[in-house]
Design an enzyme around this catalytic site. Sequence first.
Site, PDB file in Angstrom:
ATOM      1  N   GLY A  23      -1.573  -3.877   6.289  1.00 56.99           N
ATOM      2  CA  GLY A  23      -1.749  -2.499   5.831  1.00 56.99           C
ATOM      3  C   GLY A  23      -3.005  -1.889   6.438  1.00 56.99           C
ATOM      4  N   ARG A  33     -15.193  -0.342  16.321  1.00 62.18           N
ATOM      5  CA  ARG A  33     -16.302   0.218  17.113  1.00 62.18           C
ATOM      6  C   ARG A  33     -17.507  -0.730  17.106  1.00 62.18           C
ATOM      7  NH1 ARG A  33     -20.597   3.357  15.277  1.00 62.18           N
ATOM      8  NH2 ARG A  33     -21.437   4.919  16.717  1.00 62.18           N
ATOM      9  N   ALA A  34     -17.813  -1.269  15.927  1.00 60.18           N
ATOM     10  CA  ALA A  34     -18.980  -2.147  15.811  1.00 60.18           C
ATOM     11  C   ALA A  34     -18.772  -3.445  16.592  1.00 60.18           C
ATOM     12  CB  ALA A  34     -19.256  -2.445  14.331  1.00 60.18           C
ATOM     13  N   GLY A 114      -5.835  -7.740   5.637  1.00 58.29           N
ATOM     14  CA  GLY A 114      -5.813  -8.238   4.272  1.00 58.29           C
ATOM     15  C   GLY A 114      -5.490  -9.727   4.207  1.00 58.29           C
ATOM     16  N   THR A 117      -3.119 -11.188   6.924  1.00 61.84           N
ATOM     17  CA  THR A 117      -3.788 -11.253   8.227  1.00 61.84           C
ATOM     18  C   THR A 117      -4.754 -12.429   8.272  1.00 61.84           C
ATOM     19  OG1 THR A 117      -3.620  -8.863   8.420  1.00 61.84           O
ATOM     20  CG2 THR A 117      -5.313  -9.940   9.780  1.00 61.84           C
ATOM     21  N   ASP A 140      -7.025  -2.344  -1.288  1.00 62.73           N
ATOM     22  CA  ASP A 140      -6.844  -2.920  -2.630  1.00 62.73           C
ATOM     23  C   ASP A 140      -8.066  -3.696  -3.129  1.00 62.73           C
ATOM     24  OD1 ASP A 140      -4.223  -2.003  -3.016  1.00 62.73           O
ATOM     25  OD2 ASP A 140      -3.449  -3.612  -1.750  1.00 62.73           O
ATOM     26  N   SER A 228      -4.861  16.182 -26.946  1.00 60.38           N
ATOM     27  CA  SER A 228      -3.421  16.356 -26.804  1.00 60.38           C
ATOM     28  C   SER A 228      -3.020  16.211 -25.344  1.00 60.38           C
ATOM     29  CB  SER A 228      -3.018  17.739 -27.312  1.00 60.38           C
ATOM     30  OG  SER A 228      -3.869  18.704 -26.720  1.00 60.38           O
ATOM     31  N   GLU A 236       0.408   0.171  -9.584  1.00 65.13           N
ATOM     32  CA  GLU A 236       1.857   0.197  -9.309  1.00 65.13           C
ATOM     33  C   GLU A 236       2.597  -1.078  -9.732  1.00 65.13           C
ATOM     34  OE1 GLU A 236       0.938  -0.697  -4.620  1.00 65.13           O
ATOM     35  OE2 GLU A 236       2.761   0.348  -5.064  1.00 65.13           O
TER      36      GLU A 236
END
Length: 333
Positions: A23, A33-34, A114, A117, A140, A228, A236
């Site tokens: 993801g 870039r770094a 994540g 990977t 996440d 109210s 999810e």
Amino acid sequence: MYSLPELEAVRTFDAIGVLTSGGDAPAMNAAIRAVVRTALNIGIKVYGIHRGYSGLITDDMRRMSSSSVSNIIQRGGTILKSDRCEAFKEAPTRRRAAEILKQNGIQALVAIGGDGTLTGAHLFTEESGIPVVGLPGSIDNDIYGTDDSIGFDTAVNTAIGAIDRIRDTALSHERLFLVEVMGRNSGFIATQVGIACGAEMILIPEHPTVVESIGYTLVSNRKAGRGSSGIIVVAEGPEPGLTGRLADQLRFFGEEARVCILGHIQRGGSPTGHDRVLASCMGITAVNYLLADYSDIMIGSDGRQLMPVPLQDVIKYRKHDPRLYKIALQLHK
Ligand code: ADP
């Protein structure tokens, strides 16, 4: 300010590769870039591997220059593209990937992504001997061994912005909203967002709540004159449609809740300053650990300190941190 480990460089490389996989997450570009600039500045060539592990097995990679990563730090997504590559789960495919890296003279890899990977990264380095350092790239923030991940802060702030707008309608029309945020197996986004938005309730997979309990709490709050309208933030969860089903069930308690699913808007967008700095520091640190002859690690963050975490631990353990949820409970009505 992050504290970066002081490391002695004991080896060097002709060339290293960098990829983003799974993801996508905001500030992956800042990490790329770094990595690229840190390596180039000490004379190491860098190859950008396209579409994660898919590019590794199809030899889809290109040499990166310092200017190839100009003007990307503010962009969401990943300039290297990302992909889900089922074939990489097979050992023969990973062997082919190692051959392709060797043919291109690439001697080490930085993999940004994540859990999945990082699992692939661990197996790849274990089997091939090619050094790999992983960076936690995930909105996440559910990766073991780090209290923060690249993209989490941006996703949280995107959801907060959306919920603040929804609250205007909730208040004006005296309505209850169930707002679904991302988090299949973890409630880190939901908890952080729920606290920041002053949610009436936060529902997360780590603490399953029965619908009766939610219904009774809402009804008794109403009877006591405590609002109210309101916002319930729902992670999810593993099964699609959870929030819609919850709204249906709440009708039995006389609660007409509107459902709003934030979905993919949480994944994209320009990264926050926090994520840009985190990703930049992690990218530098990944290259420095490779030069210090480390492999099979992820760069994790412990508060403001960046440190190495064995990939074996990252993929073996499940991250669980109930502290923030306990704080959230103290703020509920
Ligand atoms: P994320 O990295 O965001 O968790 P995925 O779980 O989809 O996303 O994993 C991304 C990719 O990592 C997969 O498409 C696959 O190429 C690789 N991967 C995931 N799990 C494994 C595994 N068990 N073995 C080897 N590679 C894996």
